[in-house]
Design an enzyme around this catalytic site. Structure first.
Site, PDB file in Angstrom:
ATOM      1  N   LEU A  38      32.906 -11.562  11.882  1.00  0.00           N
ATOM      2  CA  LEU A  38      32.685 -10.053  11.513  1.00  0.00           C
ATOM      3  C   LEU A  38      33.461  -9.523  10.881  1.00  0.00           C
ATOM      4  CD1 LEU A  38      31.503 -10.007  15.522  1.00  0.00           C
ATOM      5  CD2 LEU A  38      30.091 -10.183  13.264  1.00  0.00           C
ATOM      6  N   SER A  39      34.534 -10.013  10.185  1.00  0.00           N
ATOM      7  CA  SER A  39      35.403  -9.152   9.298  1.00  0.00           C
ATOM      8  C   SER A  39      36.515  -8.512   9.943  1.00  0.00           C
ATOM      9  CB  SER A  39      34.815  -8.229   8.188  1.00  0.00           C
ATOM     10  OG  SER A  39      33.982  -9.079   7.476  1.00  0.00           O
ATOM     11  N   SER A  53      39.674  -8.890   9.797  1.00  0.00           N
ATOM     12  CA  SER A  53      40.857  -8.597   9.025  1.00  0.00           C
ATOM     13  C   SER A  53      40.458  -7.353   7.856  1.00  0.00           C
ATOM     14  CB  SER A  53      41.131  -9.947   8.342  1.00  0.00           C
ATOM     15  OG  SER A  53      39.984 -10.531   7.550  1.00  0.00           O
ATOM     16  N   ASP A  88      33.022  -7.309   2.535  1.00  0.00           N
ATOM     17  CA  ASP A  88      33.324  -7.083   3.911  1.00  0.00           C
ATOM     18  C   ASP A  88      34.334  -5.576   3.930  1.00  0.00           C
ATOM     19  OD1 ASP A  88      32.580  -9.536   4.480  1.00  0.00           O
ATOM     20  OD2 ASP A  88      34.579 -10.387   4.758  1.00  0.00           O
TER      21      ASP A  88
HETATM   22  C1  GAF Z   1      33.787 -13.805   3.765  1.00  0.00           C
HETATM   23  C2  GAF Z   1      34.185 -12.967   2.750  1.00  0.00           C
HETATM   24  F1  GAF Z   1      35.446 -12.333   2.974  1.00  0.00           F
HETATM   25  C3  GAF Z   1      33.210 -12.473   1.851  1.00  0.00           C
HETATM   26  O1  GAF Z   1      33.676 -11.728   0.788  1.00  0.00           O
HETATM   27  C4  GAF Z   1      31.982 -13.126   1.588  1.00  0.00           C
HETATM   28  O2  GAF Z   1      32.074 -14.064   0.881  1.00  0.00           O
HETATM   29  C5  GAF Z   1      31.805 -14.000   2.765  1.00  0.00           C
HETATM   30  O3  GAF Z   1      32.596 -14.624   3.395  1.00  0.00           O
HETATM   31  C6  GAF Z   1      30.441 -14.999   2.499  1.00  0.00           C
HETATM   32  O4  GAF Z   1      29.298 -14.203   2.358  1.00  0.00           O
HETATM   33  O5  GAF Z   1      33.308 -13.015   4.726  1.00  0.00           O
END
Ligand code: GAF
Length: 405
Positions: A131-132, A134, A178
């Site tokens: 869920l990003s 970072s 992200d």
């Molecule tokens: C991770 C990466 F950080 C994104 O940039 C993206 O490539 C994703 O994986 C896959 O779609 O979250």
């Protein structure tokens, strides 16, 4: 979450000058397309990171992670990646800003940023769930620095600089999705981002009698970042091969399905050993590029479905994406596949797929509201029977992007 201003004062015996909140993200469709100049369809969510910040005068960075109860202190001079991962998300951004200042003629003399700052962070984005979390930290930090030091950065510049911070300090050659989603999210809207030129369009997300539910595997395989970087290289190998015949091709965005077949299918029976022996590419490169080219086309069709209210067609495309990510791109894992298979034939689930980089984290599911509780129960049981992990559920709302609190 605690009141971060109170925590800041207790920690640093100082008043926070600014508090910034930055969200995690979901992605409806368009996975591993961002670094191939394709399309993605993310949205910011109501799980976030907060940072509280105040300037110092002694050239030191005092950083505290409230949830981990860890403090790290380092000098602002000659920043290098550290062993503690959350610290890299802060100092990676500081290093990018230092570079920006050094290269911007209007900032003359020693910059105030080098005098250091106090920062504390907290959040409720589950770590390693795809869920990003970072990116949310990086975006919160750059937003705070931009305000505090009047850097005049646009959110577009912030997205690019935080992406670079992730490359250089976290060692993940991630795409832009992200950071872009965290910085640009809007309540109740998904964001169609063209990663070739960062043009983006917002669409209201009206799922009618359906809702988004995330099933969290609770695992993050250690190979996630190394395999991520390998996928990028495999795509680049494919492009080189295609360029032999079509020199104008720059990225997989420029490549048609026919070109993939024409230039890469001849290698489709070469496993890695045979390919090495013949000094050529392996069948993996064909599979990777086929997935990406299919997925870039799929996102564009999926957006049309969404706008036309064809939710079943949209959901089917999510299942197709999962199939491609699992079989061709090979970034799924048994646990993610179990979760998608558990809902695949359920008439109340429009679509489901793994989300984010892969090798663990969450699946995103579009489920009929009236059936959500029953499906959660059924999937939780299946997951407990088939794995040694306990499923976690996240029901998220689509919220605004990075902002001052
Ligand atoms: C991770 C990466 F950080 C994104 O940039 C993206 O490539 C994703 O994986 C896959 O779609 O979250």
């Amino acid at each position: 979450m605690q009141d971060i201003r109170v925590s800041f004062t207790q920690l640093f015996n100082n008043t926070a000058a600014i508090v910034v909140q930055s969200p995690g993200r979901i992605n409806l469709i368009g996975e591993h397309t961002d670094y191939n100049n394709g399309f993605v369809l993310p949205a910011a969510i109501d799980k976030c990171v907060q940072v509280a910040f105040a300037k110092r005068r002694d050239g030191a960075l005092h950083m505290h992670a409230i949830d981990l109860q860890e403090t790290v202190i380092i000098s602002t001079i000659a920043l290098q990646p550290q062993a503690t991962s959350w610290v890299n998300y802060i100092i990676g951004v500081v290093a990018q800003v230092q570079k920006y200042i050094a290269n911007t003629p209007s900032f003359t003399g020693a910059h105030e940023l080098d005098h250091g700052f106090d920062i504390c962070i907290q959040g409720d984005i589950p770590i390693g769930a795809g869920l990003s979390s970072s990116a949310a930290v990086e975006c919160a930090v750059i937003f705070a620095l931009n305000e505090m030091y009047q850097l005049g950065l646009t959110t577009m510049q912030m997205a690019l600089m935080t992406q670079q911070a992730e490359h250089e300090f976290a060692g993940v050659k991630c795409g832009i999705m992200d950071m872009f989603a965290s910085l640009h999210g809007k309540s109740n809207q998904v964001l169609l981002l063209d990663c070739a030129n960062l043009q983006h369009t917002y669409y209201p997300l009206d799922l009618k009698e359906y809702q988004i539910v995330l099933f969290d595997t609770q695992i993050k395989h250690a190979l996630a970042s190394s395999e991520y970087n390998t996928r990028r290289l495999e795509c680049e190998e494919g492009i080189k091969r295609i360029q032999n015949k079509y020199p104008s091709v720059q990225t997989l965005r420029d490549v048609s399905k026919q070109q993939v077949e024409e230039c890469l299918a001849p290698y489709k029976n070469l496993d890695a050993t045979l390919a090495d022996k013949n000094n050529t590419i392996s069948n993996k490169v064909y599979h990777r590029c086929k997935y990406v080219v299919d997925e870039i086309a799929r996102v564009q069709l999926a957006v049309k479905d969404l706008l036309a209210g064809k939710m079943h067609a949209f959901g089917q495309k999510m299942f197709d994406t999962h199939e491609g990510l699992s079989k061709l791109y090979e970034v799924s894992c048994p646990e993610l596949d179990i979760l998608v298979n558990a809902v695949k034939d359920n008439p109340h689930v429009l679509g489901a797929r793994m989300m984010g980089g892969g090798f663990g984290g969450c699946t995103i599911n579009i489920i009929k509201k009236s059936e959500v509780q029953a499906i959660i129960k059924a999937v939780t049981d299946i997951y407990a029977q088939k794995t040694s992990y306990t499923l976690q559920i996240h029901q998220v709302k689509i919220e605004q992007g990075t902002h001052i609190k």
